[in-house]
Design an enzyme around this catalytic site. Structure first.
Site, PDB file in Angstrom:
ATOM      1  CG  HIS A  83      15.646 -12.672  27.711  1.00 17.08           C
ATOM      2  ND1 HIS A  83      17.248 -11.871  28.660  1.00 17.08           N
ATOM      3  CD2 HIS A  83      17.216 -13.024  26.807  1.00 17.08           C
ATOM      4  CE1 HIS A  83      18.419 -12.008  27.760  1.00 17.08           C
ATOM      5  NE2 HIS A  83      17.932 -12.660  27.028  1.00 17.08           N
TER       6      HIS A  83
HETATM    7  C1  UD1 Z   1      18.241 -13.123  21.061  1.00 15.58           C
HETATM    8  C2  UD1 Z   1      19.557 -13.060  21.677  1.00 15.58           C
HETATM    9  C3  UD1 Z   1      20.000 -14.089  22.895  1.00 15.58           C
HETATM   10  C4  UD1 Z   1      19.807 -11.910  23.586  1.00 15.58           C
HETATM   11  C5  UD1 Z   1      19.099 -11.583  23.245  1.00 15.58           C
HETATM   12  C6  UD1 Z   1      18.596 -10.265  23.887  1.00 15.58           C
HETATM   13  C7  UD1 Z   1      19.903 -15.350  19.934  1.00 15.58           C
HETATM   14  C8  UD1 Z   1      20.639 -16.255  19.817  1.00 15.58           C
HETATM   15  N1  UD1 Z   1      19.274 -14.714  20.431  1.00 15.58           N
HETATM   16  O1  UD1 Z   1      17.424 -13.758  22.176  1.00 15.58           O
HETATM   17  O2  UD1 Z   1      21.973 -13.852  22.977  1.00 15.58           O
HETATM   18  O3  UD1 Z   1      20.844 -12.106  24.643  1.00 15.58           O
HETATM   19  O4  UD1 Z   1      17.976 -11.415  22.222  1.00 15.58           O
HETATM   20  O5  UD1 Z   1      16.942  -9.476  23.750  1.00 15.58           O
HETATM   21  O6  UD1 Z   1      20.393 -14.095  18.666  1.00 15.58           O
HETATM   22  N2  UD1 Z   1      10.154 -11.326  20.214  1.00 15.58           N
HETATM   23  C9  UD1 Z   1       9.369  -9.891  19.897  1.00 15.58           C
HETATM   24  N3  UD1 Z   1       9.690  -8.719  19.486  1.00 15.58           N
HETATM   25  C10 UD1 Z   1      11.154  -8.705  19.122  1.00 15.58           C
HETATM   26  C11 UD1 Z   1      11.488  -9.122  19.154  1.00 15.58           C
HETATM   27  C12 UD1 Z   1      11.731 -10.528  20.168  1.00 15.58           C
HETATM   28  O7  UD1 Z   1       7.936 -10.109  19.917  1.00 15.58           O
HETATM   29  O8  UD1 Z   1      11.028  -7.675  18.513  1.00 15.58           O
HETATM   30  C13 UD1 Z   1       9.168 -12.493  20.230  1.00 15.58           C
HETATM   31  C14 UD1 Z   1       9.452 -13.369  19.127  1.00 15.58           C
HETATM   32  O9  UD1 Z   1       8.644 -14.011  19.387  1.00 15.58           O
HETATM   33  C15 UD1 Z   1      10.724 -13.891  19.052  1.00 15.58           C
HETATM   34  C16 UD1 Z   1      11.116 -14.070  20.684  1.00 15.58           C
HETATM   35  O10 UD1 Z   1      11.172 -12.563  21.143  1.00 15.58           O
HETATM   36  O11 UD1 Z   1      10.748 -15.566  18.866  1.00 15.58           O
HETATM   37  C17 UD1 Z   1      12.575 -14.827  20.829  1.00 15.58           C
HETATM   38  O12 UD1 Z   1      13.401 -14.009  19.781  1.00 15.58           O
HETATM   39  P1  UD1 Z   1      14.519 -14.347  18.970  1.00 15.58           P
HETATM   40  O13 UD1 Z   1      15.806 -12.899  18.550  1.00 15.58           O
HETATM   41  O14 UD1 Z   1      14.658 -15.291  18.252  1.00 15.58           O
HETATM   42  O15 UD1 Z   1      15.993 -14.413  20.091  1.00 15.58           O
HETATM   43  P2  UD1 Z   1      15.837 -13.759  22.197  1.00 15.58           P
HETATM   44  O16 UD1 Z   1      15.312 -14.168  23.070  1.00 15.58           O
HETATM   45  O17 UD1 Z   1      15.237 -12.331  22.074  1.00 15.58           O
END
Ligand code: UD1
Length: 364
Positions: free
Chosen positions: A208
Site C-alpha cells: 500500500h
Molecule cells: C496511512 C499512513 C501510512 C500507514 C497506512 C496504514 C500517512 C501519511 N500514511 O496511509 O503510514 O502505513 O495509513 O494503512 O499517514 N482510504 C479509504 N478508506 C479508509 C482510509 C483510506 O478508502 O478508511 C483511501 C482513500 O482513498 C485515501 C487513501 O486510502 O485517499 C489513502 O489514505 P491515507 O490515510 O491518506 O493514507 P494511507 O495510504 O492509508
C-alpha cells in the site's frame, strides 16, 4: 489527570489498545480516546475497536482523506478545539501517520506535554511522508518511547536529550501477544479453510506504500511479480483501499492470475492467523516486518530501505526488489531462509514499562 490518546489510521489502534487499558487502571488518570478519522472505513477502523474491546472513541474528528496538507490541516484545527476544551495534562501519539504529526503539533503549540510511542525509527528517506512525520514529532516530544536500542541511537544523533528517551520495547507486540493468547488451532484452521488455504502452502501479500502503488508503472510491475509467484503457490492479498482505488484510477486492466486471491482488508485476528500460518509474507508495511519477526515467518519487504533495521539484523526480514524477489522465494521453498530471534523487550510488556515511566515522572 487527563490523558488524550490519539489514533487515526489502522496501525495506530493496535499500538494504543494495550496502553489505554493500563492507563484506565490508574486511579488518578482519566484516559480519553480521540480518533481523527484519517481512516474511516469499517474495515480500516471500527473493526479494530471491536477486536481490541476498545470503547467507542470519546472524540471523532472526521478528518477523512485528502492531500497531506488538507488532511493534516483539518486534524490540527479539529484537535486544537478539543485541547482547548479538555485541557489535558498529557497527549500520547503513536507511530508515524499524518494524525501523529498533526496532533503532536497542535498539543505542543499549546504547551501540553507530549509522549510519542514508537519514537526514533528512521528510514533516512525523506521522500516517505512517514519519515517527515516521525522526525518532526520526535523533535518536540517530551517523552520518547523507543521500540529498539537503535532508535535511541538515532535520536541521540539528532541531538534529543537522553533524559527524554526511554527504551521500552515494541508496543505492537503487546497487542500481538494479547491476540495470540485468544487464538486457538480451530480458529486458525477455520480461517484457512474459509479461504481454501493450507498451512505453510501459501504466501501473504500486503502492498500500500505510495512508492509501490501510486505510480502506474510500479503498480503494474508489482502485480506482474505476484502473478509470477502465483505460478508456484497460492497468494492471499487483503488489499488496502489505496491500492484498490489506484488500480481503478490508473485504469489498470491487468488481470491477476487465479492463484492471487484478492480480498478486502481483514480483522486483526484474521490477519495474524494468515501471517502465522503462511510460508512467507511479501509486504511494504512497517508493522508486518515486526510481527513476522516475532512469529518467525520469512518476510520480504518490497522497499529500498526500512526504518526497522532490527527486523533485518535480528529477525526474519529481508529487503527485496522486483528483480531478486523470485530468487528469495526459491530459497524459502527449499527451506533456506534467514531465521531470526525476538529483539529485546518485544515481550508483551511494553505498555507496563511505559506506565512505570509516566507514573514516576508525571502522574505523581
Ligand atoms: C496511512 C499512513 C501510512 C500507514 C497506512 C496504514 C500517512 C501519511 N500514511 O496511509 O503510514 O502505513 O495509513 O494503512 O499517514 N482510504 C479509504 N478508506 C479508509 C482510509 C483510506 O478508502 O478508511 C483511501 C482513500 O482513498 C485515501 C487513501 O486510502 O485517499 C489513502 O489514505 P491515507 O490515510 O491518506 O493514507 P494511507 O495510504 O492509508
Amino acid at each position: 489527570m487527563k490523558v488524550i490518546n490519539v489514533v487515526g489510521a489502522r496501525p495506530n489502534f493496535a499500538k494504543m489498545a494495550p496502553l489505554y487499558f493500563k492507563l484506565r487502571k490508574l486511579k488518578k488518570v482519566r484516559p480519553i480516546i480521540l480518533h481523527t478519522g484519517q481512516h474511516y472505513d469499517y474495515r480500516m477502523s471500527r473493526v479494530f475497536f471491536e477486536d481490541f474491546d476498545l470503547p467507542y472513541p470519546h472524540y471523532f474528528l472526521g478528518a477523512g482523506s485528502g492531500t497531506h496538507a488538507e488532511q493534516t490541516g483539518r486534524i490540527i484545527v479539529g484537535f486544537e478545539k478539543v485541547l482547548l476544551k479538555e485541557k489535558p495534562d498529557l497527549v500520547i501519539v503513536f507511530g508515524d501517520v499524518n494524525s501523529t504529526l498533526a496532533c503532536g503539533l497542535a498539543a505542543k503549540k499549546l504547551s501540553i506535554a507530549l509522549a510519542h510511542v514508537e519514537a526514533g525509527l528512521r528510514s533516512f528517506n525523506m521522500a516517505m511522508p512517514e519519515e517527515v512525520n516521525r522526525k518532526v514529532v520526535d523533535l518536540f516530544s517530551d517523552f520518547l518511547f523507543t521500540p529498539s536500542e537503535d532508535s535511541k541511537t538515532n535520536l541521540l544523533k539528532e541531538g534529543i536529550r537522553k533524559e527524554k528517551i526511554h527504551f521500552v520495547g515494541n508496543i505492537m507486540i503487546d497487542s500481538l501477544v494479547m491476540v495470540l493468547k485468544k487464538m486457538n488451532k480451530s480458529y486458525e484452521n477455520e480461517i484457512l479453510r474459509r479461504f481454501g488455504l493450507k498451512k505453510s502452502k501459501y504466501g501473504l501479500i500486503t502492498l500500500h506504500r505510495p512508492a509501490n502503488v501510486d505510480d502506474k508503472n510500479s503498480l503494474k510491475k508489482n502485480m506482474r511479480l505476484l502473478n509470477k509467484f502465483a505460478e508456484t503457490l497460492p497468494l492471499i492479498f487483503p488489499m488496502h483501499p489505496r491500492t484498490r482505488k489506484n488500480i481503478r484510477r490508473l485504469n489498470i486492466n491487468f488481470p491477476f492470475e487465479e492463484g492471487v486471491r484478492i480480498i478486502r482488508p481483514v480483522r486483526y485476528k484474521e490477519f495474524i492467523a494468515f501471517l502465522k500460518n503462511s510460508l512467507f509474507v511479501l509486504t511494504d508495511s512497517g508493522g508486518i516486518q515486526e510481527e513476522a519477526t516475532y512469529l518467525n515467518i520469512p518476510c520480504f519487504t518490497l522497499r529500498p530501505e526500512t526504518e526497522r533495521p532490527i527486523t533485518i539484523n535480528e529477525g526474519t526480514n529481508e529487503l527485496v526488489t522486483i528483480k531478486d524477489a523470485e530468487k528469495k522465494l526459491e530459497l524459502v521453498l527449499s527451506g533456506k531462509w534467514k531465521r531470526g530471534g525476538r529483539p529485546k523487550f518485544w515481550d508483551g510488556r511494553t505498555a507496563e514499562r511505559i506506565i512505570k515511566i509516566l507514573e514516576n515522572a508525571f502522574f505523581k
